[in-house]
Write a protein that holds these residues in place. Structure first.
Motif, PDB file in Angstrom:
ATOM      1  N   GLN A 191     -59.431   3.071 -15.570  1.00 25.71           N
ATOM      2  CA  GLN A 191     -60.522   3.950 -15.160  1.00 25.71           C
ATOM      3  C   GLN A 191     -60.567   3.973 -13.634  1.00 25.71           C
ATOM      4  OE1 GLN A 191     -63.179   1.831 -17.924  1.00 25.71           O
ATOM      5  NE2 GLN A 191     -63.925   3.842 -18.538  1.00 25.71           N
ATOM      6  N   HIS A 192     -60.895   5.118 -13.099  1.00 22.20           N
ATOM      7  CA  HIS A 192     -60.852   5.338 -11.656  1.00 22.20           C
ATOM      8  C   HIS A 192     -62.270   5.632 -11.164  1.00 22.20           C
ATOM      9  CE1 HIS A 192     -56.444   5.605 -12.134  1.00 22.20           C
ATOM     10  NE2 HIS A 192     -56.775   6.171 -13.275  1.00 22.20           N
ATOM     11  N   HIS A 193     -62.521   5.360  -9.864  1.00 22.82           N
ATOM     12  CA  HIS A 193     -63.916   5.270  -9.440  1.00 22.82           C
ATOM     13  C   HIS A 193     -64.293   6.011  -8.164  1.00 22.82           C
ATOM     14  CE1 HIS A 193     -64.171   2.292 -12.612  1.00 22.82           C
ATOM     15  NE2 HIS A 193     -63.159   1.644 -12.066  1.00 22.82           N
ATOM     16  N   THR A 194     -63.453   6.909  -7.672  1.00 26.33           N
ATOM     17  CA  THR A 194     -63.830   7.612  -6.445  1.00 26.33           C
ATOM     18  C   THR A 194     -63.700   9.124  -6.605  1.00 26.33           C
ATOM     19  OG1 THR A 194     -61.592   7.514  -5.504  1.00 26.33           O
ATOM     20  CG2 THR A 194     -63.090   5.682  -4.975  1.00 26.33           C
ATOM     21  N   TYR A 195     -64.649   9.818  -5.994  1.00 22.53           N
ATOM     22  CA  TYR A 195     -64.612  11.280  -5.999  1.00 22.53           C
ATOM     23  C   TYR A 195     -63.447  11.810  -5.168  1.00 22.53           C
ATOM     24  CZ  TYR A 195     -69.181  11.756  -8.283  1.00 22.53           C
ATOM     25  OH  TYR A 195     -70.219  11.725  -9.186  1.00 22.53           O
ATOM     26  N   VAL A 196     -63.138  11.119  -4.072  1.00 20.58           N
ATOM     27  CA  VAL A 196     -62.085  11.633  -3.194  1.00 20.58           C
ATOM     28  C   VAL A 196     -60.724  11.607  -3.891  1.00 20.58           C
ATOM     29  CG1 VAL A 196     -61.621   9.422  -2.013  1.00 20.58           C
ATOM     30  CG2 VAL A 196     -61.171  11.590  -0.835  1.00 20.58           C
ATOM     31  N   GLU A 197     -60.449  10.566  -4.669  1.00 19.82           N
ATOM     32  CA  GLU A 197     -59.187  10.525  -5.408  1.00 19.82           C
ATOM     33  C   GLU A 197     -59.162  11.578  -6.515  1.00 19.82           C
ATOM     34  OE1 GLU A 197     -56.953   6.546  -5.653  1.00 19.82           O
ATOM     35  OE2 GLU A 197     -59.023   6.090  -6.230  1.00 19.82           O
ATOM     36  N   TRP A 198     -60.295  11.749  -7.160  1.00 19.60           N
ATOM     37  CA  TRP A 198     -60.432  12.755  -8.216  1.00 19.60           C
ATOM     38  C   TRP A 198     -60.130  14.148  -7.646  1.00 19.60           C
ATOM     39  CZ3 TRP A 198     -65.647  13.024 -11.403  1.00 19.60           C
ATOM     40  CH2 TRP A 198     -65.542  13.997 -12.395  1.00 19.60           C
ATOM     41  N   ALA A 199     -60.724  14.447  -6.510  1.00 13.54           N
ATOM     42  CA  ALA A 199     -60.516  15.752  -5.874  1.00 13.54           C
ATOM     43  C   ALA A 199     -59.069  15.908  -5.409  1.00 13.54           C
ATOM     44  CB  ALA A 199     -61.474  15.919  -4.698  1.00 13.54           C
ATOM     45  N   TYR A 200     -58.486  14.831  -4.868  1.00 14.36           N
ATOM     46  CA  TYR A 200     -57.103  14.877  -4.388  1.00 14.36           C
ATOM     47  C   TYR A 200     -56.148  15.123  -5.548  1.00 14.36           C
ATOM     48  CZ  TYR A 200     -52.953  13.454  -1.697  1.00 14.36           C
ATOM     49  OH  TYR A 200     -51.733  13.418  -1.059  1.00 14.36           O
ATOM     50  N   MET A 201     -56.424  14.501  -6.696  1.00 14.80           N
ATOM     51  CA  MET A 201     -55.601  14.728  -7.876  1.00 14.80           C
ATOM     52  C   MET A 201     -55.640  16.200  -8.274  1.00 14.80           C
ATOM     53  SD  MET A 201     -55.916  13.162 -11.729  1.00 14.80           S
ATOM     54  CE  MET A 201     -57.303  14.262 -12.108  1.00 14.80           C
ATOM     55  N   TRP A 202     -56.836  16.795  -8.198  1.00 20.95           N
ATOM     56  CA  TRP A 202     -56.971  18.202  -8.561  1.00 20.95           C
ATOM     57  C   TRP A 202     -56.289  19.116  -7.539  1.00 20.95           C
ATOM     58  CZ3 TRP A 202     -57.645  21.470 -12.324  1.00 20.95           C
ATOM     59  CH2 TRP A 202     -58.120  20.973 -13.540  1.00 20.95           C
ATOM     60  N   GLU A 203     -56.213  18.665  -6.292  1.00 18.54           N
ATOM     61  CA  GLU A 203     -55.464  19.450  -5.317  1.00 18.54           C
ATOM     62  C   GLU A 203     -54.014  19.557  -5.766  1.00 18.54           C
ATOM     63  OE1 GLU A 203     -54.166  19.575  -0.638  1.00 18.54           O
ATOM     64  OE2 GLU A 203     -53.739  17.890  -1.950  1.00 18.54           O
ATOM     65  N   GLY A 204     -53.476  18.461  -6.270  1.00 16.53           N
ATOM     66  CA  GLY A 204     -52.113  18.460  -6.784  1.00 16.53           C
ATOM     67  C   GLY A 204     -51.972  19.279  -8.055  1.00 16.53           C
ATOM     68  N   LEU A 205     -52.938  19.147  -8.966  1.00 19.08           N
ATOM     69  CA  LEU A 205     -52.890  19.905 -10.215  1.00 19.08           C
ATOM     70  C   LEU A 205     -52.903  21.410  -9.961  1.00 19.08           C
ATOM     71  CD1 LEU A 205     -55.369  17.797 -12.377  1.00 19.08           C
ATOM     72  CD2 LEU A 205     -52.928  18.108 -12.839  1.00 19.08           C
TER      73      LEU A 205
END
Length: 200
Positions: A48-62
């Motif tokens: 499980q992951h816990h930061t908004y910035v990583e979540w958003a960065y992943m979506w930048e890649g997606l």
């Protein structure tokens, strides 16, 4: 504290990720630790992951993927969520392939440049010092533990300074709304199914 633009935040996050990879390599090299030929696949681990910035960065890649590939990943993510919820309901820890994996035998990530922190740090021994001063140690994955069984001074990664940098970046990325937003506690699949994070 000034709120960062996504572009600036992602640039800082990439720099933190580069440090993580460098520290990982410094520990893995003397151990001789590689994933090649491993009989397990950490992409099956329930993280499980816990930061908004990583979540958003992943979506930048997606969002850079071809539309058909993205739809395939979304479908796999929904299937992951369904299987994981069923396992948790049975009192079991989920053991489901990450929807971003494109080769189950080799464990190849289809979003490698945008993979999250835990995906980068898992494997080698590491240490995290909490704000209370308590040290939390991880001995490494099962393969790493086998390889370090006879070593006197086992190399390890101190994750603490990189985690502090990540926490600071999270505050700069989300801004004043951070305290009012729901706590992030999602698998990669859940982050995909939910969609990009909402910061308001």
């Amino acid at each position: 504290m000034n709120k960062l633009t996504p572009k600036a935040a992602f640039r800082k996050l990439a720099a933190i990720y580069d440090k993580m990879v460098a520290r990982y390599d410094e520990a893995a090299t003397p151990i001789g630790m590689t994933c090649e030929g491993c009989d397990d696949n950490c992409c099956l681990s329930f993280f499980q992951h816990h930061t908004y910035v990583e979540w958003a960065y992943m979506w930048e890649g997606l969002n850079k993927l071809p539309a058909d590939r993205l739809e395939e990943i979304k479908a796999r993510a929904q299937d992951y969520v369904d299987q994981a919820q069923a396992a948790l309901a049975r009192g079991e820890r989920p053991h489901v392939m990450c929807p971003l994996n494109i080769d189950e035998k080799q464990g190849i990530c289809g979003l490698y440049e945008h993979r999250l922190m835990i995906c980068r740090m898992h494997g080698v021994p590491n240490l995290l010092t909490r704000h209370t001063g308590q040290e939390v140690r991880f001995p490494g994955c099962h393969r790493c533990q086998e390889m370090t069984g006879g070593m006197e001074n086992v190399p390890f990664v101190d994750r603490t300074p990189m985690y502090r940098d990540l926490v600071m970046l999270e505050m700069q990325f989300v801004g004043k709304n951070l305290r009012n937003l729901p706590k992030v506690d999602h698998t990669i699949a859940e982050m995909i199914v939910i969609g990009p994070p909402r910061l308001k």
